[in-house]
Design an enzyme around this catalytic site. Structure first.
Site, mmCIF file in Angstrom:
data_model
loop_
_atom_site.group_PDB
_atom_site.id
_atom_site.type_symbol
_atom_site.label_atom_id
_atom_site.label_comp_id
_atom_site.label_asym_id
_atom_site.label_seq_id
_atom_site.Cartn_x
_atom_site.Cartn_y
_atom_site.Cartn_z
ATOM 1 N N HIS A 139 -6.958 -4.608 -1.293
ATOM 2 C CA HIS A 139 -6.229 -5.861 -1.515
ATOM 3 C C HIS A 139 -6.752 -6.558 -2.759
ATOM 4 O O HIS A 139 -6.464 -7.726 -2.987
ATOM 5 C CB HIS A 139 -6.381 -6.794 -0.306
ATOM 6 C CG HIS A 139 -6.055 -6.135 0.983
ATOM 7 N ND1 HIS A 139 -7.029 -5.664 1.843
ATOM 8 C CD2 HIS A 139 -4.869 -5.842 1.551
ATOM 9 C CE1 HIS A 139 -6.436 -5.100 2.891
ATOM 10 N NE2 HIS A 139 -5.142 -5.195 2.739
ATOM 11 N N HIS A 173 0.824 -1.216 0.000
ATOM 12 C CA HIS A 173 0.000 0.000 0.000
ATOM 13 C C HIS A 173 0.862 1.271 0.000
ATOM 14 O O HIS A 173 0.376 2.339 0.354
ATOM 15 C CB HIS A 173 -0.915 0.014 1.217
ATOM 16 C CG HIS A 173 -1.765 -1.200 1.347
ATOM 17 N ND1 HIS A 173 -2.636 -1.590 0.357
ATOM 18 C CD2 HIS A 173 -1.868 -2.129 2.339
ATOM 19 C CE1 HIS A 173 -3.247 -2.704 0.740
ATOM 20 N NE2 HIS A 173 -2.787 -3.062 1.927
ATOM 21 N N ASP A 228 -5.316 -7.651 11.163
ATOM 22 C CA ASP A 228 -4.701 -6.497 11.817
ATOM 23 C C ASP A 228 -5.275 -6.289 13.212
ATOM 24 O O ASP A 228 -4.538 -6.038 14.175
ATOM 25 C CB ASP A 228 -4.906 -5.230 10.972
ATOM 26 C CG ASP A 228 -4.085 -5.253 9.690
ATOM 27 O OD1 ASP A 228 -3.105 -6.012 9.625
ATOM 28 O OD2 ASP A 228 -4.430 -4.505 8.752
#
Length: 378
Positions: free
Chosen positions: A226, A65, A118
């Site tokens: 993603h 990213h 995450d």
């Protein structure tokens, strides 16, 4: 038909390690943690946890990213970024190492994008750090406006608006506020943000084949960073039509994703997804601003256009609209040494840009004086 993606890399397994090596060579203010490459932590070179007298602000997540998150490490923004493998959450051990490295007595704030891996790994690391005596708070950012409620078990995904939360929290920490005050500002900022993306291609992971999910002449609305499938695939439209649709989705009163109504002051972020020319991003920005002003009745206070949170080489962009007040604008304008934050966007912008008058050429002025008829010169 799918085909092997072309990348300027060495071993696909080394891309994150070699990215970090290039990043710290480029920017003197950045360093990586000893234990590299197993522990992929980018941190401010001037910070040590034992001497740091401000709240540490830490973020991170899967790589791919860039410049998020490591490019936003610097005084006035993030204190450290924890880098996972491509599109993979960093392990809890790496996150814990980052917390230990930069957290002093004021504690640390973890800013986490709303993805299951995450949340889990940052949460585990936070609990371990607390058991070791560190003060830790965590703020989850979910700014995705692509899918209408119900929003599923995981909720809204964390997208490019997260970078604005980094800036607000980093400026609050730099001003010397307590951990609870910094966390409160970050949480408040996260509740003011809505983001939605549109893509013309699906990204290619290093060493993988390029997906042909999007055929010729098609675009995908609301896909994830993603490459997750979005809300809809549609025929490619002019950018005016695309941005009008995206803004209506973000600002919809039915879904009520963001507390923005006519008369609100807002900040706009146009984010390239990795394979979009600056020309196209600027074209989008030039169309979005008057739409926000004229169609939605909003006061556009700041415009950030560029690539902030990409998806490798994906062609497309996302639009983020954030409700603003004087406190948030001051945080966004506060100085930072984070290398990838656009330092040129500070101060109040005029409601409309009036072109500068065309200057007369010096030769034209001189010729007028010299060519006056003789009878008028006396």
């Amino acid at each position: 038909m799918a085909f092997q993606g072309k990348k300027l890399i060495n071993d696909p397994n080394d891309v994150v390690t070699e990215f970090i090596e290039g990043l710290v060579e480029t920017y003197p203010g950045l360093q990586y943690l000893d234990g590299f490459p197993e522990v992929k932590v980018v941190l401010r070179a001037d910070i040590s946890g034992s001497t740091h007298d401000k709240v540490a602000v830490i973020s991170g997540g899967g790589s791919g990213h860039e410049p998020a998150q490591a490019g936003f490490v610097g005084e006035g923004m993030l204190t450290a970024a924890i880098c996972g493998d491509v599109f993979a959450s960093p392990p809890a051990d790496s996150i814990l190492a980052g917390i230990r490295a930069v957290t002093g007595p004021m504690g640390c704030l973890l800013i986490v994008t709303n993805y299951t891996g995450d949340r889990l790994n940052f949460g585990l690391a936070a609990e371990q750090a607390k058991s070791e005596g560190y003060k830790v708070e965590m703020v989850i950012v979910g700014d995705d406006c692509a899918l209408p409620p119900p929003r599923g078990i995981a909720g809204r995904r964390g997208l490019a608006g997260t970078v604005l939360v980094h800036k607000v929290a980093g400026a609050a920490a730099a001003s010397g506020l307590s951990l609870s005050a910094v966390a409160a500002e970050a949480k408040r900022a996260s509740e003011f943000i809505g983001t939605m993306g549109v893509a013309l291609s699906v990204c290619t992971l290093p060493g993988q084949v390029t997906s042909d999910r999007l055929g010729p002449g098609k675009m995908e609305l609301g896909l994830g960073v993603h490459g997750e499938p979005g809300a809809a695939v549609a025929d490619l439209q002019p950018v005016d039509v695309i941005v009008s649709h995206v803004l209506k989705q973000i600002l919809s009163l039915e879904t009520n994703y963001v507390p923005i109504t006519r008369g609100s002051r807002v900040v706009l972020l146009i984010n390239g997804l990795g394979g979009t020319p600056v020309m196209e991003l600027m074209i989008a920005a030039g169309k979005v601003v008057p739409m926000l002003q004229l169609e939605h009745g909003l006061a556009v206070e700041r415009v950030y256009t560029g690539s902030f949170m990409t998806s490798l080489d994906m062609a497309g962009f996302s639009i983020t609209v954030m409700k603003a007040n004087e406190e948030i604008l001051n945080r966004l304008d506060a100085p930072t040494r984070a290398p990838c934050w656009p330092v040129g966007v500070v101060g109040n912008r005029p409601p409309a840009k009036i072109p500068v008058p065309l200057p007369l050429s010096l030769s034209t002025k001189s010729d007028e004086t010299l060519s006056r008829p003789e009878q008028l010169s006396s």
